[in-house]
Design an enzyme around this catalytic site. Sequence first.
Site: not given
Ligand code: KE4
Length: 435
Positions: A150, A245, A273
Amino acid sequence: MSLPSGKLRPNSAAAFAKAQMRIPGGVNSPARAFGGVGGSPIFIARAEGPYLHDVDGNRYLDFIGSWGPMILGHSHPAVVEAVIAAIYDGSSYGAPCERETELAEMVCDAIPSVEMVRFVSSGTEAAMSAIRLARGWKGRDLIVKFAGCYHGHVDALLVSAGSSALTLGVPNSPGIPKGCTQDTIVLRYNDTQQLAELFAAKGDQIAGVMLEPVVGNMGLVPPSVEFRRELRRLTHHHGTALIYDEVMTGFRLSYGGAQMLLGDEPDVTALGKIIGGGYPVGAYGGRADIMKFIMPAGPVFQAGTLSGNPIAMAAGIATLKVLKQNPPYARLDQLGQRIETGLNRAATECGIPHRINRVGSMWTLFFTDRDVTDFDTAVLSDKAKFARFFWEMMDRGFYLPCSQYEAAFISAAMTDAQIGEMLIAAKESLHALSM
Ligand code: KE4
């Protein structure tokens, strides 16, 4: 309807009902909706150290850590102090400030493959911008991702593999025109042969390959050495950008992220994060010659009102300072090893088929009788059993990720004693499952 939880949480229930009147699904991200475990989300009143406190007065040892950012635990004094000091300097300028350069220097000093970095406000923006950079740098359109990885809600990356191995991606959300995903190819993670076949067929058309170098988003799935080596060899050979990523793994698995731990050197890295210490920050970076394609240094456009926000920069600087001065990684790995050993022992004693995948402080207990090495094997897990385990643990005061397809995170604020208490609760919970 039998409540997944044996405990009533009336204030959370009321808060959820109210939220649903004005916020779609009552949450600002579906990951919080408890869709994978049933019941309704628990509303948090406050957090400190390793704990979350809900609006019904319950306390939980927090294994979500805001889905990764809170490696130091919540309300770490150094971060709170830095944010308060920064707030008195104003919250946003729409002009550059030195805190942006300070955090940029810290990120570049930590990750050898990153000589320059651009800050944005989320991991999604970081991934989206990294893809645009790869396409602008290489002058090609095709992008490769892997099922189960993701990268945020980027149109071009919200795709699931079609029926055959090399099928072009099909959107897995309404609202995404096929034009956005027609240049996205989805492969199986850890499948070296598929990779070789694709590059033999289309290598000179591929702008970039994006992956989580250690996957958190199908549950924890580590890469094979062969997969990583072949990825790097093929992308080098065909002039394709290798994009790691590290939004989740950056500063989580080591101070230099997964790539430092694994000894890899991607061309572009996406971050998020932890570098924001719980505040909205994303970033993407790489060699200077690559990053100079980004406007205004180069032609590839990317912009953002709150990019490099001074408060968020202050939180990121304070967080990375603590991580650099007192690296928690060895102790986090020890705590992770203790959890892995304890859960394996408890599940085995209860006769429950399971696998535990772990890298450092990221781990997942899969309810399955086969190894989990990619999305196809991850989805064979018993999600109903996971959901029951989730609520058994929640009702004992341990907040795990609310999906079988997410990684759990250990924070540096946790103590050996707390991990011991968690393992006792896990044994009781697994025993309840085996009844
Ligand atoms: P954000 O746009 O949510 O800050 O980051 C997206 C993203 C990109 N790449 C990786 C590897 C990620 O894990 C994420 C976001 N992770 C999720 C949890 N698996 C965020 C939780 C959510 O969407 O509320």
